[in-house]
Design an enzyme around this catalytic site. Structure first.
Site, PDB file in Angstrom:
ATOM      1  N   GLU A 160       0.918  -1.189   0.143  1.00  0.00           N
ATOM      2  CA  GLU A 160      -0.137  -0.070  -0.161  1.00  0.00           C
ATOM      3  C   GLU A 160       0.944   1.411   0.109  1.00  0.00           C
ATOM      4  O   GLU A 160       0.370   2.323  -0.740  1.00  0.00           O
ATOM      5  CB  GLU A 160      -0.934  -0.097   1.256  1.00  0.00           C
ATOM      6  CG  GLU A 160      -2.225  -1.012   1.244  1.00  0.00           C
ATOM      7  CD  GLU A 160      -1.513  -2.513   1.594  1.00  0.00           C
ATOM      8  OE1 GLU A 160      -0.431  -2.711   2.007  1.00  0.00           O
ATOM      9  OE2 GLU A 160      -2.317  -3.470   1.439  1.00  0.00           O
ATOM     10  N   TYR A 203      11.014  -7.871   6.253  1.00  0.00           N
ATOM     11  CA  TYR A 203      11.293  -8.981   5.257  1.00  0.00           C
ATOM     12  C   TYR A 203      12.595  -9.210   4.666  1.00  0.00           C
ATOM     13  O   TYR A 203      13.084  -8.228   4.347  1.00  0.00           O
ATOM     14  CB  TYR A 203      10.001  -9.241   4.354  1.00  0.00           C
ATOM     15  CG  TYR A 203       9.962  -8.575   3.269  1.00  0.00           C
ATOM     16  CD1 TYR A 203       9.654  -7.243   3.176  1.00  0.00           C
ATOM     17  CD2 TYR A 203      10.111  -8.958   1.843  1.00  0.00           C
ATOM     18  CE1 TYR A 203       9.507  -6.239   1.790  1.00  0.00           C
ATOM     19  CE2 TYR A 203      10.231  -8.247   0.412  1.00  0.00           C
ATOM     20  CZ  TYR A 203       9.821  -7.006   0.681  1.00  0.00           C
ATOM     21  OH  TYR A 203       9.683  -6.336  -0.373  1.00  0.00           O
ATOM     22  N   GLY A 243       1.097 -10.734 -15.949  1.00  0.00           N
ATOM     23  CA  GLY A 243       2.581 -10.513 -16.034  1.00  0.00           C
ATOM     24  C   GLY A 243       3.132 -10.102 -17.523  1.00  0.00           C
ATOM     25  O   GLY A 243       2.713  -9.271 -17.823  1.00  0.00           O
ATOM     26  N   ASP A 284       2.556  -2.904  -7.843  1.00  0.00           N
ATOM     27  CA  ASP A 284       2.281  -1.813  -6.988  1.00  0.00           C
ATOM     28  C   ASP A 284       2.333  -0.482  -7.861  1.00  0.00           C
ATOM     29  O   ASP A 284       1.649   0.523  -7.855  1.00  0.00           O
ATOM     30  CB  ASP A 284       3.034  -1.711  -5.847  1.00  0.00           C
ATOM     31  CG  ASP A 284       2.983  -2.806  -4.936  1.00  0.00           C
ATOM     32  OD1 ASP A 284       1.652  -3.447  -5.107  1.00  0.00           O
ATOM     33  OD2 ASP A 284       3.837  -3.121  -4.114  1.00  0.00           O
ATOM     34  N   ASP A 299      11.584  -1.854  -3.235  1.00  0.00           N
ATOM     35  CA  ASP A 299      10.073  -1.785  -3.445  1.00  0.00           C
ATOM     36  C   ASP A 299       9.805  -0.608  -4.421  1.00  0.00           C
ATOM     37  O   ASP A 299       8.740  -0.601  -5.042  1.00  0.00           O
ATOM     38  CB  ASP A 299       9.581  -1.881  -2.223  1.00  0.00           C
ATOM     39  CG  ASP A 299       9.136  -3.288  -1.830  1.00  0.00           C
ATOM     40  OD1 ASP A 299      10.192  -4.118  -1.755  1.00  0.00           O
ATOM     41  OD2 ASP A 299       8.098  -3.491  -1.483  1.00  0.00           O
TER      42      ASP A 299
HETATM   43  O1  KDG Z   1       4.054  -5.843  -3.518  1.00  0.00           O
HETATM   44  C1  KDG Z   1       5.258  -5.884  -3.003  1.00  0.00           C
HETATM   45  C2  KDG Z   1       4.960  -6.449  -1.588  1.00  0.00           C
HETATM   46  O2  KDG Z   1       4.983  -7.943  -1.818  1.00  0.00           O
HETATM   47  C3  KDG Z   1       6.208  -6.357  -0.533  1.00  0.00           C
HETATM   48  O3  KDG Z   1       6.398  -4.807  -0.132  1.00  0.00           O
HETATM   49  C4  KDG Z   1       5.823  -7.060   0.747  1.00  0.00           C
HETATM   50  O4  KDG Z   1       3.978  -6.149   1.518  1.00  0.00           O
HETATM   51  C5  KDG Z   1       4.708  -7.137   1.226  1.00  0.00           C
HETATM   52  C6  KDG Z   1       4.082  -8.314   1.193  1.00  0.00           C
HETATM   53  O5  KDG Z   1       3.291  -8.530   2.002  1.00  0.00           O
HETATM   54  O6  KDG Z   1       4.214  -9.256   0.375  1.00  0.00           O
END
Ligand code: KDG
Length: 320
Positions: A36, A91, A232, A262, A298
């Site tokens: 988001e 992450y 894709g 995103d 990201d």
């Molecule tokens: O779209 C990118 C996200 O996948 C990454 O920022 C990590 O928010 C995330 C997720 O939960 O996978």
């Protein structure tokens, strides 16, 4: 009043230098990452007044995320939590490169955002926005957040002219397809624009057919104003008021694919908010997505001029 309000979790993304493995690296690059806020950054960089709402520990790590997002022009509405009692999600990401897949390790259980209740959020600002966006990651994070997602979508729907936009963003590490499907279908009545990867429509929503048929089936069953199916490398398809729009992808040398979807959504919403039609928005979102793929991290660190240049000069045009 803002053009776009988004709500969801942002984590610290920790990744090794290019070509190094998580198992061996001594260095981790730190960046903010979360669907988001990624959408908010892409849209803000493309001229949208974008606000990102979330909950974070009031610590140097929480403040780090906020200052990074603000540096891209995103306004933030943060519920600051007691750092002694809460944490930020992280992450670990080792980007894939042929023939090796991407390795993602979440360490996000019980992050501050998972306790967010609607009373903590500026529901008035959500109601006053032109677009409210969240994704399928948010309700997957906790039961509290699932209930909150429902309430904020309902608040957005109460807004006289707020369009609710939801990207399925199915994450198999967070829940099963059956759990996700049940939750998504309960949220769908509150959603105007659905964005979904074709593979998720098939495997999570258990739908069949080609992309226009998938979009039509979802629009007929749930009354979405617009359905965008992302495919894709095969581009994207949108259905709006019975009309189908198709868009190819633009060429890109991929440095980092995370956040491509995103950036696509951020570009799509920016064009729509600036008065563009659905076909033009697909084109613009697709160009933003191709630029994102060339950038590490990201976030889509892009400009309107770059997106326009891709649309004008690159192969992969629109087929309507
Ligand atoms: O779209 C990118 C996200 O996948 C990454 O920022 C990590 O928010 C995330 C997720 O939960 O996978």
């Amino acid at each position: 009043m803002s053009d776009l309000v988004t709500f969801g979790e942002t984590m610290l993304r920790l990744s090794p230098p290019h070509g190094e493995r998580l198992e061996r690296t001594r260095t981790l690059d730190v960046q903010a990452g979360g669907a988001e806020s990624n959408v908010a950054v892409a849209a803000a960089r493309l001229g949208v007044d974008a606000v990102w709402l979330s909950k974070l520990p009031d610590s140097s790590l929480g403040r780090r995320v906020v200052s990074e997002l603000r540096s891209h022009g995103v306004r933030t509405g943060i519920v600051w939590d007691d750092p002694a009692e809460s944490r930020i999600g992280t992450y670990y990401l080792e980007p894939g490169t042929e023939p090796r897949g991407t390795d993602v390790i979440y360490d996000r259980a019980d992050a501050a955002v998972t306790t967010t209740v609607p009373e903590e959020l500026p529901l008035g600002a959500i109601r006053n926005s032109d677009v409210f966006y969240t994704s399928g990651i948010t309700p997957a994070l906790s039961e509290t957040l699932a209930a909150t997602t429902e309430r904020v979508l309902a608040a957005a729907q109460d807004g006289e002219s707020t369009t609710t936009v939801f990207d399925l963003n199915y994450r198999s590490k967070l829940w099963s397809p059956a759990e996700a499907r049940e939750e998504f279908e309960s949220l769908f009545p509150a959603i105007d624009v659905l964005v979904a990867a074709e593979r998720d429509v098939r495997s999570v929503l258990e739908r069949e057919g080609d992309a226009p048929e998938l979009a039509r089936g979802l629009a007929d069953d749930f009354g979405f104003e617009t359905v965008v199916v992302t495919r894709g490398e095969n581009g994207s398809v949108a259905l709006n008021e019975g009309q189908v729009f198709e868009q190819d992808v633009y060429r890109a040398e991929t440095v980092d694919a995370i956040g491509t979807g995103d950036a696509f959504v951020g570009g799509f919403l920016a064009k729509r908010l600036h008065g563009g039609g659905v076909g033009e928005a697909l084109e613009y979102g697709s160009a933003a997505a191709s630029l994102k793929r060339t950038i590490n991290g990201d976030l889509a660190v892009i400009s309107p001029e770059e997106v326009d240049a891709v649309v004008e000069h690159e192969a992969g045009g629109i087929s309507r």
